[in-house]
Design a protein around this motif. Structure first.
Motif, PDB file in Angstrom:
ATOM      1  N   GLU A   4     -51.498  23.869 -46.265  1.00 24.22           N
ATOM      2  CA  GLU A   4     -52.126  22.605 -45.869  1.00 24.22           C
ATOM      3  C   GLU A   4     -52.709  22.651 -44.474  1.00 24.22           C
ATOM      4  OE1 GLU A   4     -49.329  19.418 -46.302  1.00 24.22           O
ATOM      5  OE2 GLU A   4     -49.189  19.700 -48.472  1.00 24.22           O
ATOM      6  N   LEU A   5     -51.945  23.219 -43.519  1.00 28.33           N
ATOM      7  CA  LEU A   5     -52.359  23.142 -42.121  1.00 28.33           C
ATOM      8  C   LEU A   5     -53.116  24.386 -41.662  1.00 28.33           C
ATOM      9  CD1 LEU A   5     -48.996  21.718 -40.700  1.00 28.33           C
ATOM     10  CD2 LEU A   5     -50.991  20.421 -41.455  1.00 28.33           C
ATOM     11  N   GLY A   6     -52.936  25.490 -42.373  1.00 30.28           N
ATOM     12  CA  GLY A   6     -53.698  26.694 -42.065  1.00 30.28           C
ATOM     13  C   GLY A   6     -53.374  27.340 -40.741  1.00 30.28           C
ATOM     14  N   PHE A   7     -52.118  27.199 -40.277  1.00 33.98           N
ATOM     15  CA  PHE A   7     -51.770  27.825 -38.999  1.00 33.98           C
ATOM     16  C   PHE A   7     -51.682  29.351 -39.135  1.00 33.98           C
ATOM     17  CE2 PHE A   7     -47.829  26.112 -40.962  1.00 33.98           C
ATOM     18  CZ  PHE A   7     -47.155  27.299 -41.219  1.00 33.98           C
ATOM     19  N   SER A   8     -51.780  30.039 -38.005  1.00 33.59           N
ATOM     20  CA  SER A   8     -51.551  31.482 -37.971  1.00 33.59           C
ATOM     21  C   SER A   8     -50.080  31.701 -37.654  1.00 33.59           C
ATOM     22  CB  SER A   8     -52.382  32.153 -36.876  1.00 33.59           C
ATOM     23  OG  SER A   8     -53.690  31.641 -36.886  1.00 33.59           O
ATOM     24  N   ALA A   9     -49.473  32.704 -38.298  1.00 30.75           N
ATOM     25  CA  ALA A   9     -48.031  32.856 -38.095  1.00 30.75           C
ATOM     26  C   ALA A   9     -47.591  34.305 -38.144  1.00 30.75           C
ATOM     27  CB  ALA A   9     -47.273  32.061 -39.151  1.00 30.75           C
ATOM     28  N   VAL A  10     -46.590  34.600 -37.332  1.00 28.48           N
ATOM     29  CA  VAL A  10     -45.844  35.847 -37.463  1.00 28.48           C
ATOM     30  C   VAL A  10     -44.408  35.449 -37.790  1.00 28.48           C
ATOM     31  CG1 VAL A  10     -45.050  37.958 -36.348  1.00 28.48           C
ATOM     32  CG2 VAL A  10     -47.301  37.023 -35.789  1.00 28.48           C
ATOM     33  N   PHE A  11     -43.892  35.986 -38.875  1.00 29.99           N
ATOM     34  CA  PHE A  11     -42.589  35.592 -39.410  1.00 29.99           C
ATOM     35  C   PHE A  11     -41.695  36.815 -39.443  1.00 29.99           C
ATOM     36  CE2 PHE A  11     -39.557  34.511 -42.715  1.00 29.99           C
ATOM     37  CZ  PHE A  11     -39.460  33.123 -42.714  1.00 29.99           C
ATOM     38  N   VAL A  64     -45.911  12.364 -32.962  1.00 32.20           N
ATOM     39  CA  VAL A  64     -44.516  12.568 -33.371  1.00 32.20           C
ATOM     40  C   VAL A  64     -44.269  11.915 -34.725  1.00 32.20           C
ATOM     41  CG1 VAL A  64     -42.113  11.946 -32.855  1.00 32.20           C
ATOM     42  CG2 VAL A  64     -43.570  12.870 -31.054  1.00 32.20           C
ATOM     43  N   ALA A  65     -44.778  10.672 -34.885  1.00 33.20           N
ATOM     44  CA  ALA A  65     -44.597   9.963 -36.155  1.00 33.20           C
ATOM     45  C   ALA A  65     -45.274  10.725 -37.293  1.00 33.20           C
ATOM     46  CB  ALA A  65     -45.166   8.552 -36.040  1.00 33.20           C
ATOM     47  N   GLU A 123     -43.565  12.629 -40.734  1.00 26.24           N
ATOM     48  CA  GLU A 123     -44.043  12.479 -42.112  1.00 26.24           C
ATOM     49  C   GLU A 123     -44.251  13.860 -42.735  1.00 26.24           C
ATOM     50  OE1 GLU A 123     -44.675   9.837 -44.002  1.00 26.24           O
ATOM     51  OE2 GLU A 123     -44.120   8.332 -42.499  1.00 26.24           O
ATOM     52  N   ILE A 124     -44.912  14.730 -41.984  1.00 25.30           N
ATOM     53  CA  ILE A 124     -45.273  16.043 -42.520  1.00 25.30           C
ATOM     54  C   ILE A 124     -44.037  16.851 -42.912  1.00 25.30           C
ATOM     55  CG2 ILE A 124     -46.271  18.282 -41.868  1.00 25.30           C
ATOM     56  CD1 ILE A 124     -48.443  16.761 -40.399  1.00 25.30           C
ATOM     57  N   VAL A 125     -42.977  16.783 -42.077  1.00 24.17           N
ATOM     58  CA  VAL A 125     -41.777  17.555 -42.418  1.00 24.17           C
ATOM     59  C   VAL A 125     -40.777  16.720 -43.218  1.00 24.17           C
ATOM     60  CG1 VAL A 125     -41.998  19.125 -40.463  1.00 24.17           C
ATOM     61  CG2 VAL A 125     -40.612  17.067 -40.235  1.00 24.17           C
ATOM     62  N   ALA A 126     -41.259  15.581 -43.728  1.00 29.23           N
ATOM     63  CA  ALA A 126     -40.460  14.741 -44.631  1.00 29.23           C
ATOM     64  C   ALA A 126     -39.161  14.254 -43.988  1.00 29.23           C
ATOM     65  CB  ALA A 126     -40.165  15.487 -45.933  1.00 29.23           C
ATOM     66  N   LEU A 127     -39.244  13.812 -42.732  1.00 18.83           N
ATOM     67  CA  LEU A 127     -38.065  13.242 -42.068  1.00 18.83           C
ATOM     68  C   LEU A 127     -38.375  11.891 -41.423  1.00 18.83           C
ATOM     69  CD1 LEU A 127     -36.509  16.325 -40.205  1.00 18.83           C
ATOM     70  CD2 LEU A 127     -35.516  15.111 -42.133  1.00 18.83           C
ATOM     71  N   PRO A 128     -39.127  11.021 -42.085  1.00 23.27           N
ATOM     72  CA  PRO A 128     -39.408   9.737 -41.446  1.00 23.27           C
ATOM     73  C   PRO A 128     -38.108   8.948 -41.304  1.00 23.27           C
ATOM     74  CG  PRO A 128     -40.122   9.691 -43.711  1.00 23.27           C
ATOM     75  CD  PRO A 128     -39.685  11.095 -43.438  1.00 23.27           C
ATOM     76  N   GLY A 129     -38.001   8.173 -40.212  1.00 26.73           N
ATOM     77  CA  GLY A 129     -36.788   7.384 -39.997  1.00 26.73           C
ATOM     78  C   GLY A 129     -35.708   8.142 -39.256  1.00 26.73           C
TER      79      GLY A 129
END
Lengths: 348, 275
Positions: A184-191, A116-117, A121-127
């Motif tokens: 960065e993460l290389g996930f597969s996605a349908v948008f 979770v921590a 960080e990854i989505v720029a919402l620490p704290g």
């Protein structure tokens, strides 16, 4: 092991007489970002919901990682959806929201805390761990939704118009962020989206949908420059439309005025619809600068922030022309609009 | 012109205030009189009060008959509340998932007892269950049958409140829970219940108050051993109207008022969470 993470084979969804998804066949590769683009009611969201397990197909096969999933409910599929509203759990904190999927997968508490921590960080919402969704902005909530889906490391991420509820600046910012995360993460996605800008900027491939079918699926540049149908062409951006008839080697508008147009390929006799993007027109005062030209009068000038749009009247025809710099033209000025024949598309 | 408009508006406002005042007095007066009478030191229920005393409170709580009736009232109300909340919430959940002709008809059927007079319901239940034995015990005259009877009014109230609450839930939030790996039961426990907790509490207090207040069905369905406070008050009034009755009225009102205060504070908290 299949190369595709997702395969749809002649998938169909029918409610009584209404066909929401009509024999859709498509495959998404591992790490690929595929967008379903279309107007509302085109079947794009229904298709996504079929993949997520919120609806079940009335025909065809859906395979995730090579395994048929027809009939499996959402909680037993290795997909994670980012919803339009974010759909955060309102009485849970940000950390509890992100941890939810891991808890359901019985991940040990220590690892949950670590992941979770890391996600925050990854989505720029620490704290933001202890905030409640009601205490956050729309953009922040959508980042939490993204984190909540990413943290379970699904085989496939499903985006259901996640940016459409945000204002423009936020939309562009989050769009860039999704693109960065994908790199960065290389996930597969349908948008899923109805915004062609989003589709073009984010996707490896875009499937344009209409009436439950895929009209064309291609790389964004191919789609934009070589649309397979009139629908795809008009949906990918604004356009000028000229209704003409071809007969006796000449092209005339519907009032019978002769139009001095030359197309790359000759047109068969009959009625045609010619299309031209506003950005492909050039304006000049005395001599045409491209092969096709029409003498016009400026009927209106619109200031659109990053460009100007000139509305032109040429006999009975109306044209829009976008230019980046303000020309010394005002309403009523005479002007010559010209363009390359190759920039025109003809459909009948 | 504006001036006369102002005067009209002020007159309207004053008239409204007057009506509000009169209605307030009208609403509060019976309760206030019962309250005042309960402190009377005299033998009979009559104005003006000759002396002030707490003797009737001592008398009330010293009387096994009244204390039993109070206990009966509370136990029956609690039982009716549990039944109403369990059944009403379950029905509301089922009905809120779909909206069609069948669920519409079912809702109406569930609501029906609310429009049937208590006398009719009481009589009907008394006739129907008069001779029914359950586990070797006569059902008639037990607290349980009164709980069942009262839940006929509690359950539709719970159902109405819970159905709107369930319908107001964001469908995508429930889908998100399923999507992240939770089954339907886990989703209900983890996501739905915490969201509707306040509504459940509110509807529970509603059915509690309805049961505490209910008189007709209790009159038909209780015996001397299970009679509730309103029933006992009615019977006592017919023999002798002592200030003990005023005490009973105050006790009953206190239970109801405390429930209402809890209800109001619960609703306020819900608003805060939403806001």
């Amino acid at each position: 092991m299949s190369e595709s993470i997702l395969e749809l084979e002649r998938v169909r969804l029918q409610y009584g007489p209404v066909v929401a998804v009509d024999d859709v066949t498509v495959a998404v590769g591992r790490g690929e970002f595929v967008t379903l683009l279309g107007p509302s009611g085109s079947g794009k969201t229904s298709t996504l919901r079929l993949v997520g397990g919120f609806e079940h197909p009335t025909g065809g096969v859906i395979r995730i990682a090579g395994r048929p999933v027809n009939g499996l409910p959402a909680n037993r599929r290795d997909t994670a959806t980012i919803f339009q509203s974010g759909a955060l759990f309102p009485h849970k904190t940000v950390a509890e929201n992100i941890a939810y999927g891991l808890r359901m997968r019985r991940v040990p508490a220590a690892e949950i805390a670590r992941r979770v921590a890391e996600m925050l960080e990854i989505v720029a919402l620490p704290g933001f761990e202890h905030r409640y969704p009601a205490e956050m902005s729309g953009g922040q909530r959508q980042r939490v939704a993204l984190a909540r889906s990413l943290v379970v490391r699904p085989s496939l991420l499903l985006f259901d118009e996640p940016l459409s509820a945000l204002d423009l600046a936020l939309k562009l910012q989050l769009r860039a962020e999704i693109k960065r995360l994908h790199a960065e993460l290389g996930f597969s996605a349908v948008f899923v989206t109805h915004d062609q800008g989003e589709a073009l900027s984010l996707s490896d491939r875009v499937a344009v949908m209409q009436k439950g079918r895929i009209e064309q699926i291609d790389r964004p540049d191919t789609l934009y420059n070589r649309p397979a149908s009139e629908f795809v062409y008009t949906f990918m951006g604004e356009s000028n439309r000229l209704d003409v008839t071809v007969g006796g080697g000449a092209i005339r508008d519907l009032q019978g005025h002769l139009l001095p147009l030359t197309l790359e390929d000759g047109l068969a006799e009959g009625a045609w619809r010619l299309y031209l993007r506003p950005s492909r027109l050039h304006l000049s005062e005395h001599e045409p600068v491209r092969s096709n030209a029409l003498r016009c009068t400026v009927s209106m000038v619109e200031f659109l922030g990053d460009h100007f749009r000139y509305h032109l009247a040429c006999h009975g025809l109306r044209l829009m022309c976008d230019v980046s710099a303000k020309l010394g033209l005002s309403e009523g000025s005479d002007v010559i609009a010209s363009w390359d024949g190759a920039d025109m598309r003809a459909y009948r | 012109m504006r001036r006369s408009g102002d005067i009209t508006a002020r007159l309207l406002w004053a008239a409204g205030l007057l009506v509000l005042g009169v209605v307030s007095v009208y609403v509060a007066l019976p309760v206030a009189i019962a309250f005042v009478m309960s402190f009377s030191g005299g033998q009979i229920l009559r104005f003006p009060i000759q002396s002030w005393s707490l003797r009737w409170y001592a008398d009330f709580f010293g009387s096994p008959q009244y204390v039993d009736a109070l206990v009966n009232t509370l136990v029956i109300a609690l039982g009716a509340t549990v039944l109403s909340v369990a059944a009403g919430t379950a029905s509301a959940w089922a009905i809120s998932r779909r909206k069609n002709l069948a669920t519409g008809a079912l809702t109406l059927l569930h609501m029906l007892p609310l429009f049937v007079p208590g006398v009719v319901l009481g009589l009907g239940i008394a006739i129907t269950f008069g001779n029914v034995r359950l586990f070797g015990m006569d059902l008639y005259g037990t607290r349980f049958i009164v709980m069942l009877a009262h839940s006929l009014w509690g359950m539709p109230l719970v159902m109405m409140l819970m159905e709107t609450t369930f319908r107001s839930l964001d469908r995508q939030v429930l889908e998100a829970s399923r999507d992240l790996g939770a089954g339907p039961f886990t989703t209900f426990r983890e996501i739905v219940l915490p969201e509707v907790r306040t509504a459940i509490l509110s509807s529970a207090l509603f059915s509690f108050v309805v049961s505490v207040n209910e008189f007709y069905m209790a009159l038909f369905l209780t015996t001397r051993d299970t009679q509730t406070l309103p029933v006992l008050m009615w019977l006592s009034l017919r023999s002798a109207g002592s200030p003990r009755l005023a005490v009973a009225a105050v006790v009953l009102m206190t239970i109801v008022l405390v429930s209402l205060v809890l209800l109001a504070s619960g609703l306020r908290r819900k608003e805060r969470v939403r806001g």
